[in-house]
Scaffold this motif. Structure first.
Motif, PDB file in Angstrom:
ATOM      1  N   PRO A  89       1.189  10.376   7.617  1.00  0.00           N
ATOM      2  CA  PRO A  89       1.488  11.636   8.286  1.00  0.00           C
ATOM      3  C   PRO A  89       1.218  12.852   7.410  1.00  0.00           C
ATOM      4  O   PRO A  89       1.914  13.853   7.464  1.00  0.00           O
ATOM      5  N   SER A  90       0.206  12.748   6.572  1.00  0.00           N
ATOM      6  CA  SER A  90      -0.168  13.827   5.667  1.00  0.00           C
ATOM      7  C   SER A  90      -1.655  13.682   5.397  1.00  0.00           C
ATOM      8  O   SER A  90      -2.153  12.569   5.269  1.00  0.00           O
ATOM      9  N   GLU A  91      -2.369  14.796   5.331  1.00  0.00           N
ATOM     10  CA  GLU A  91      -3.812  14.725   5.123  1.00  0.00           C
ATOM     11  C   GLU A  91      -4.173  15.060   3.685  1.00  0.00           C
ATOM     12  O   GLU A  91      -3.669  16.015   3.121  1.00  0.00           O
ATOM     13  N   ARG A  92      -5.045  14.221   3.098  1.00  0.00           N
ATOM     14  CA  ARG A  92      -5.622  14.540   1.791  1.00  0.00           C
ATOM     15  C   ARG A  92      -6.669  15.616   1.996  1.00  0.00           C
ATOM     16  O   ARG A  92      -7.219  15.771   3.075  1.00  0.00           O
ATOM     17  N   GLU A  93      -6.973  16.345   0.937  1.00  0.00           N
ATOM     18  CA  GLU A  93      -8.117  17.255   0.995  1.00  0.00           C
ATOM     19  C   GLU A  93      -9.374  16.415   0.988  1.00  0.00           C
ATOM     20  O   GLU A  93      -9.561  15.565   0.130  1.00  0.00           O
ATOM     21  N   THR A  94     -10.233  16.607   1.964  1.00  0.00           N
ATOM     22  CA  THR A  94     -11.480  15.840   2.074  1.00  0.00           C
ATOM     23  C   THR A  94     -12.646  16.771   2.237  1.00  0.00           C
ATOM     24  O   THR A  94     -12.490  17.971   2.477  1.00  0.00           O
ATOM     25  N   VAL A  95     -13.831  16.201   2.112  1.00  0.00           N
ATOM     26  CA  VAL A  95     -15.041  16.968   2.364  1.00  0.00           C
ATOM     27  C   VAL A  95     -14.985  17.533   3.782  1.00  0.00           C
ATOM     28  O   VAL A  95     -15.264  18.687   4.032  1.00  0.00           O
ATOM     29  N   GLY A  96     -14.572  16.687   4.737  1.00  0.00           N
ATOM     30  CA  GLY A  96     -14.475  17.111   6.126  1.00  0.00           C
ATOM     31  C   GLY A  96     -13.438  18.202   6.320  1.00  0.00           C
ATOM     32  O   GLY A  96     -13.594  19.081   7.174  1.00  0.00           O
ATOM     33  N   GLY A  97     -12.360  18.185   5.528  1.00  0.00           N
ATOM     34  CA  GLY A  97     -11.312  19.189   5.676  1.00  0.00           C
ATOM     35  C   GLY A  97     -11.735  20.554   5.186  1.00  0.00           C
ATOM     36  O   GLY A  97     -11.134  21.566   5.546  1.00  0.00           O
ATOM     37  N   ASP A  98     -12.762  20.609   4.353  1.00  0.00           N
ATOM     38  CA  ASP A  98     -13.214  21.878   3.816  1.00  0.00           C
ATOM     39  C   ASP A  98     -14.257  22.546   4.701  1.00  0.00           C
ATOM     40  O   ASP A  98     -14.611  23.683   4.500  1.00  0.00           O
ATOM     41  N   VAL A  99     -14.812  21.786   5.681  1.00  0.00           N
ATOM     42  CA  VAL A  99     -15.875  22.345   6.522  1.00  0.00           C
ATOM     43  C   VAL A  99     -15.281  23.124   7.665  1.00  0.00           C
ATOM     44  O   VAL A  99     -14.306  22.766   8.231  1.00  0.00           O
ATOM     45  N   LEU A 107     -10.101   3.998  18.579  1.00  0.00           N
ATOM     46  CA  LEU A 107      -9.215   4.960  17.919  1.00  0.00           C
ATOM     47  C   LEU A 107     -10.039   5.911  17.060  1.00  0.00           C
ATOM     48  O   LEU A 107     -10.935   5.480  16.339  1.00  0.00           O
ATOM     49  N   GLN A 108      -9.735   7.210  17.131  1.00  0.00           N
ATOM     50  CA  GLN A 108     -10.331   8.217  16.259  1.00  0.00           C
ATOM     51  C   GLN A 108      -9.282   8.614  15.224  1.00  0.00           C
ATOM     52  O   GLN A 108      -8.128   8.872  15.578  1.00  0.00           O
ATOM     53  N   VAL A 109      -9.687   8.684  13.951  1.00  0.00           N
ATOM     54  CA  VAL A 109      -8.761   8.973  12.854  1.00  0.00           C
ATOM     55  C   VAL A 109      -9.331  10.080  11.983  1.00  0.00           C
ATOM     56  O   VAL A 109     -10.533  10.088  11.692  1.00  0.00           O
ATOM     57  N   ASP A 110      -8.475  10.987  11.562  1.00  0.00           N
ATOM     58  CA  ASP A 110      -8.864  12.008  10.603  1.00  0.00           C
ATOM     59  C   ASP A 110      -9.101  11.320   9.257  1.00  0.00           C
ATOM     60  O   ASP A 110      -8.247  10.553   8.802  1.00  0.00           O
ATOM     61  N   PRO A 111     -10.236  11.560   8.586  1.00  0.00           N
ATOM     62  CA  PRO A 111     -10.501  10.887   7.311  1.00  0.00           C
ATOM     63  C   PRO A 111      -9.414  11.124   6.257  1.00  0.00           C
ATOM     64  O   PRO A 111      -9.131  10.251   5.447  1.00  0.00           O
ATOM     65  N   GLY A 112      -8.759  12.275   6.290  1.00  0.00           N
ATOM     66  CA  GLY A 112      -7.714  12.568   5.310  1.00  0.00           C
ATOM     67  C   GLY A 112      -6.418  11.834   5.559  1.00  0.00           C
ATOM     68  O   GLY A 112      -5.560  11.749   4.678  1.00  0.00           O
ATOM     69  N   ALA A 113      -6.225  11.285   6.755  1.00  0.00           N
ATOM     70  CA  ALA A 113      -5.002  10.557   7.089  1.00  0.00           C
ATOM     71  C   ALA A 113      -5.181   9.040   6.980  1.00  0.00           C
ATOM     72  O   ALA A 113      -4.212   8.295   6.961  1.00  0.00           O
ATOM     73  N   TYR A 114      -6.437   8.577   6.891  1.00  0.00           N
ATOM     74  CA  TYR A 114      -6.716   7.134   6.812  1.00  0.00           C
ATOM     75  C   TYR A 114      -6.173   6.555   5.502  1.00  0.00           C
ATOM     76  O   TYR A 114      -6.321   7.140   4.433  1.00  0.00           O
ATOM     77  N   VAL A 115      -5.530   5.372   5.605  1.00  0.00           N
ATOM     78  CA  VAL A 115      -5.022   4.665   4.419  1.00  0.00           C
ATOM     79  C   VAL A 115      -5.696   3.304   4.263  1.00  0.00           C
ATOM     80  O   VAL A 115      -6.182   2.966   3.191  1.00  0.00           O
ATOM     81  N   ALA A 116      -5.709   2.500   5.343  1.00  0.00           N
ATOM     82  CA  ALA A 116      -6.233   1.134   5.252  1.00  0.00           C
ATOM     83  C   ALA A 116      -6.471   0.595   6.664  1.00  0.00           C
ATOM     84  O   ALA A 116      -6.046   1.202   7.644  1.00  0.00           O
ATOM     85  N   HIS A 117      -7.156  -0.567   6.742  1.00  0.00           N
ATOM     86  CA  HIS A 117      -7.269  -1.248   8.029  1.00  0.00           C
ATOM     87  C   HIS A 117      -7.499  -2.743   7.830  1.00  0.00           C
ATOM     88  O   HIS A 117      -7.934  -3.185   6.766  1.00  0.00           O
ATOM     89  N   THR A 118      -7.174  -3.502   8.883  1.00  0.00           N
ATOM     90  CA  THR A 118      -7.413  -4.942   8.924  1.00  0.00           C
ATOM     91  C   THR A 118      -8.036  -5.286  10.273  1.00  0.00           C
ATOM     92  O   THR A 118      -7.946  -4.506  11.220  1.00  0.00           O
ATOM     93  N   ILE A 171       0.858  -1.184   0.000  1.00  0.00           N
ATOM     94  CA  ILE A 171       0.000   0.000   0.000  1.00  0.00           C
ATOM     95  C   ILE A 171       0.897   1.237   0.000  1.00  0.00           C
ATOM     96  O   ILE A 171       2.021   1.200   0.487  1.00  0.00           O
ATOM     97  N   ILE A 172       0.391   2.315  -0.595  1.00  0.00           N
ATOM     98  CA  ILE A 172       1.189   3.536  -0.673  1.00  0.00           C
ATOM     99  C   ILE A 172       0.560   4.620   0.192  1.00  0.00           C
ATOM    100  O   ILE A 172      -0.648   4.625   0.439  1.00  0.00           O
ATOM    101  N   SER A 173       1.424   5.512   0.665  1.00  0.00           N
ATOM    102  CA  SER A 173       0.972   6.603   1.533  1.00  0.00           C
ATOM    103  C   SER A 173       1.879   7.803   1.315  1.00  0.00           C
ATOM    104  O   SER A 173       2.981   7.676   0.779  1.00  0.00           O
ATOM    105  N   HIS A 174       1.405   8.970   1.728  1.00  0.00           N
ATOM    106  CA  HIS A 174       2.208  10.189   1.687  1.00  0.00           C
ATOM    107  C   HIS A 174       3.006  10.233   2.987  1.00  0.00           C
ATOM    108  O   HIS A 174       2.484  10.636   4.022  1.00  0.00           O
ATOM    109  N   GLY A 175       4.244   9.780   2.950  1.00  0.00           N
ATOM    110  CA  GLY A 175       5.053   9.596   4.147  1.00  0.00           C
ATOM    111  C   GLY A 175       4.842   8.195   4.679  1.00  0.00           C
ATOM    112  O   GLY A 175       3.896   7.509   4.280  1.00  0.00           O
TER     113      GLY A 175
END
Length: 197
Positions: A187-197, A137-148, A120-124
């Protein structure tokens, strides 16, 4: 590779030595049914099969590559964060609900299951955070990559009057994970719907 195969994101090969063959796969490697499912869900994934003898190198926009070894469990990952998998691993799509919508990725996500490795790839460098019944655990939607693991997701909103007055913290939305498993965050956030609010 020694005569075996991997499934990789189209165009992600950057170099190889030895003898390799490259073949485009239909429906994200899931055949005709996968192609129809992915078109209906909007979870697009263009995949190629790489076979041969030698070493093949994959990359995508200088992103960090993280190897996840699966032992019969299921990995949930956005199609854009999946670089390659062992050919024996099965891919599919599943409903994510508001978590996917909050990331701007839609209501469906890609699943990888079986035994083998997925890249899997990530920014950092991605960090794998353990979730237990005692420690959600609480996670910022823009920082989420994957889970198992056996995890339940709940979309949380902290939108209030202060947010609309421009005095919010910038952390208006989170995803709460409960159960037992691992969540990979970058360790980097994508632009998300939540990030714009």
């Amino acid at each position: 590779m020694t005569g075996d195969a991997v499934k990789a994101k189209n165009g992600s090969m950057v170099a190889y030595d030895g003898q390799m063959s490259f073949k485009k796969m239909t429906g994200g490697g899931e055949g005709l049914r996968g192609m129809v499912t992915r078109r209906l869900t909007g979870e697009q994934m263009a995949v190629m099969e790489v076979k041969g003898h030698g070493t093949c190198y994959f990359a995508d926009r200088a992103s960090e590559i993280n190897l996840v070894r699966l032992h019969g469990e299921k990995l949930y990952v956005e199609a854009g964060n999946l670089l390659c998998t062992d050919a024996a691993l099965r891919t599919g799509t599943t409903f994510t609900g508001l978590r996917g919508a909050s990331q701007g990725n839609g209501l469906f996500t890609t699943t990888v299951e079986g035994s083998g490795q997925a890249a899997i790839i990530s920014h950092g460098p991605a960090v794998a955070l353990r979730v237990t019944k005692q420690s959600p655990l609480q996670v910022d939607p823009g920082a989420y990559v994957a889970h198992t693991g056996d995890l339940r997701q709940q979309f949380q909103s902290g939108v209030n009057f202060r947010t609309f007055m421009g005095e919010g913290s910038g952390e208006a939305f989170q995803i709460r994970f409960e159960g037992e498993g691992l969540v990979y965050v970058q360790p980097s956030e994508r632009e998300t719907v939540g990030g714009d609010v």
